[in-house]
Design a protein around this motif. Structure first.
Motif, PDB file in Angstrom:
ATOM      1  N   TYR A   1      -1.941   3.536  -6.729  1.00 28.94           N
ATOM      2  CA  TYR A   1      -3.015   3.083  -5.836  1.00 28.94           C
ATOM      3  C   TYR A   1      -4.361   3.344  -6.490  1.00 28.94           C
ATOM      4  CZ  TYR A   1      -5.866   2.468  -1.685  1.00 28.94           C
ATOM      5  OH  TYR A   1      -6.814   2.041  -0.793  1.00 28.94           O
ATOM      6  N   ASP A   2      -5.293   2.419  -6.290  1.00 31.23           N
ATOM      7  CA  ASP A   2      -6.608   2.453  -6.937  1.00 31.23           C
ATOM      8  C   ASP A   2      -6.458   2.412  -8.456  1.00 31.23           C
ATOM      9  OD1 ASP A   2      -9.343   2.436  -7.104  1.00 31.23           O
ATOM     10  OD2 ASP A   2      -9.575   4.615  -6.882  1.00 31.23           O
ATOM     11  N   ASN A   3      -5.558   1.561  -8.915  1.00 35.41           N
ATOM     12  CA  ASN A   3      -5.319   1.352 -10.338  1.00 35.41           C
ATOM     13  C   ASN A   3      -5.206  -0.152 -10.565  1.00 35.41           C
ATOM     14  OD1 ASN A   3      -3.935   1.064 -12.940  1.00 35.41           O
ATOM     15  ND2 ASN A   3      -3.653   3.285 -12.817  1.00 35.41           N
TER      16      ASN A   3
ATOM     17  N   TYR B   1       0.835  -1.205   0.000  1.00 31.01           N
ATOM     18  CA  TYR B   1       0.000   0.000   0.000  1.00 31.01           C
ATOM     19  C   TYR B   1       0.868   1.253   0.000  1.00 31.01           C
ATOM     20  CZ  TYR B   1      -2.934   3.692   1.984  1.00 31.01           C
ATOM     21  OH  TYR B   1      -3.580   4.881   2.229  1.00 31.01           O
TER      22      TYR B   1
ATOM     23  N   LYS C   1       1.184   3.828  -3.221  1.00 35.45           N
ATOM     24  CA  LYS C   1       0.808   5.207  -2.949  1.00 35.45           C
ATOM     25  C   LYS C   1       1.894   6.159  -3.408  1.00 35.45           C
ATOM     26  CE  LYS C   1      -3.123   6.214  -0.712  1.00 35.45           C
ATOM     27  NZ  LYS C   1      -4.000   7.356  -1.049  1.00 35.45           N
TER      28      LYS C   1
ATOM     29  N   ASN D   1     -13.212   0.329 -10.745  1.00 31.33           N
ATOM     30  CA  ASN D   1     -12.056  -0.568 -10.806  1.00 31.33           C
ATOM     31  C   ASN D   1     -12.268  -1.889 -10.095  1.00 31.33           C
ATOM     32  OD1 ASN D   1     -10.523   1.336 -12.231  1.00 31.33           O
ATOM     33  ND2 ASN D   1      -9.811   2.310 -10.348  1.00 31.33           N
ATOM     34  N   GLN D   2     -13.394  -2.067  -9.434  1.00 30.02           N
ATOM     35  CA  GLN D   2     -13.609  -3.264  -8.636  1.00 30.02           C
ATOM     36  C   GLN D   2     -13.810  -4.495  -9.515  1.00 30.02           C
ATOM     37  OE1 GLN D   2     -16.926  -2.359  -6.110  1.00 30.02           O
ATOM     38  NE2 GLN D   2     -15.694  -1.201  -4.639  1.00 30.02           N
TER      39      GLN D   2
ATOM     40  N   LEU E   1      -8.278  -1.579  -4.860  1.00 32.62           N
ATOM     41  CA  LEU E   1      -9.237  -1.085  -5.850  1.00 32.62           C
ATOM     42  C   LEU E   1     -10.467  -0.564  -5.121  1.00 32.62           C
ATOM     43  CD1 LEU E   1      -8.971  -3.973  -8.487  1.00 32.62           C
ATOM     44  CD2 LEU E   1      -7.710  -1.812  -8.432  1.00 32.62           C
ATOM     45  N   VAL E   2     -10.388   0.681  -4.682  1.00 31.54           N
ATOM     46  CA  VAL E   2     -11.462   1.249  -3.866  1.00 31.54           C
ATOM     47  C   VAL E   2     -12.534   1.916  -4.721  1.00 31.54           C
ATOM     48  CG1 VAL E   2     -10.013   1.541  -1.846  1.00 31.54           C
ATOM     49  CG2 VAL E   2     -10.093   3.366  -3.547  1.00 31.54           C
ATOM     50  N   SER E   3     -12.205   2.338  -5.923  1.00 33.15           N
ATOM     51  CA  SER E   3     -13.196   2.979  -6.788  1.00 33.15           C
ATOM     52  C   SER E   3     -14.161   1.949  -7.343  1.00 33.15           C
ATOM     53  CB  SER E   3     -12.521   3.720  -7.941  1.00 33.15           C
ATOM     54  OG  SER E   3     -11.677   4.744  -7.455  1.00 33.15           O
TER      55      SER E   3
END
Length: 300
Positions: free
Chosen positions: A160-162, A151, A155, A247-248, A242-244
């Motif tokens: 991150y979140d990609n 993480y 970051k 992107n999940q 993957l928080v968006s």
């Protein structure tokens, strides 16, 4: 006058009792065969029972489920649960994310595994045993221990979140297992084949792609299928990185909506069914490839 004696009659060999067989030439089943058959059927039913339960309850209305319970067949087909889940999570987008991540990871992991195993198993690098043990320990490391350093790292680099963060992580994890497996396979590769390729003027690169990879194709196909399925079913790392919503993956979307108060049992079953169908189709398509790869055995 001398009497002539008849020559001694040669003794006939004792006849061997033929093995008892049916008319079609097969031996009859024994009690052990029937016990094993019954045990296999029982295990198959136990494995298939959760999937049958999901299939039954995916087409039930909430009122039908409350009245008849989970084990009864639906009184009428109810498709609103599937439609509701499809629209609520944007299932085509989640399906594409899972297919893209799993497909790229499986291809890259097999490619990295082949290159590593060629260097270790055939190239005979120094400290070969220590490197293989290191890859084995990497497979034994729990994913929970990797979350915070990964993480922090992604970051810092802006990934991150990609989806590529998950692709990189799983490529490394899966290739660690693939390297450990293929190193032992390539280590037993016939030296005569390699020497014949060298006499024909093939260098290391051409020997790898023209000789070793074609012969090892059944094993590589099995690895490719397993890497795809393992990556598809992964949950913890995609949930963390993957928080968006866009992107999940499919498992993350199912688990997130299971905590929603608007989700009923039938919609949850429908979501599980939709998440199961792609992997089932993938397995049925490549079932023959998987069977050939498993039965191929070691490289000859």
């Amino acid at each position: 006058m001398t009497a002539t004696t008849a020559p001694a009659r040669p003794s006939t060999p004792a006849k061997i009792a033929p093995t008892r067989r049916h008319r079609n030439g097969k031996r009859p089943r024994t009690i052990t065969d029937w016990v094993l058959l019954v045990a296999a059927v029982v295990v198959a039913v136990l494995i298939a029972f959760p999937f049958i339960l999901i299939l039954i309850n995916s087409f039930k209305s909430p009122q039908d489920y409350a009245a008849t319970g989970p084990l009864q067949l639906p009184t009428q087909l109810y498709f609103d649960g599937i439609v509701r889940f499809w629209e609520r999570v944007d299932f085509p987008q989640k399906l594409w994310n899972s297919i893209f991540i799993s497909g790229v990871v499986s291809v890259l992991a097999v490619l990295v595994s082949v290159l590593n195993a060629f260097a270790i198993g055939i190239g005979r690098v120094r400290a070969r045993t220590s490197i293989i043990v290191l890859f084995l320990l990497a497979n034994l490391l729990p994913q929970e221990a990797l979350l915070y350093p990964l993480y922090y790292m992604f970051k810092q680099v802006g990934l991150y979140d990609n989806v590529w963060s998950v692709i990189i992580i799983f490529t490394v994890i899966q290739s660690a297992f693939g390297t450990y497996l293929l190193s032992s396979v390539f280590g037993t590769f016939p030296k005569e084949v390699l020497e014949a390729a060298a006499l024909d003027g093939a260098g290391r690169w051409k020997t790898l792609w023209r000789v070793i990879v074609p012969i090892s194709r059944p094993t590589l196909s099995v690895l490719l299928i397993f890497f795809f399925i393992w990556t598809w079913n992964e949950f913890l790392i995609p949930l963390t990185f993957l928080v968006s919503n866009d992107n999940q993956t499919v498992p993350v979307a199912i688990s997130v909506l299971q905590g929603d108060r608007l989700m009923d049992v039938t919609t949850t079953s429908a979501s599980a069914l939709l998440g199961l169908i792609p992997t089932l189709v993938f397995f049925l398509i490549f079932q023959r490839t998987l069977t050939r790869g498993i039965t191929a055995g070691a490289v000859k």
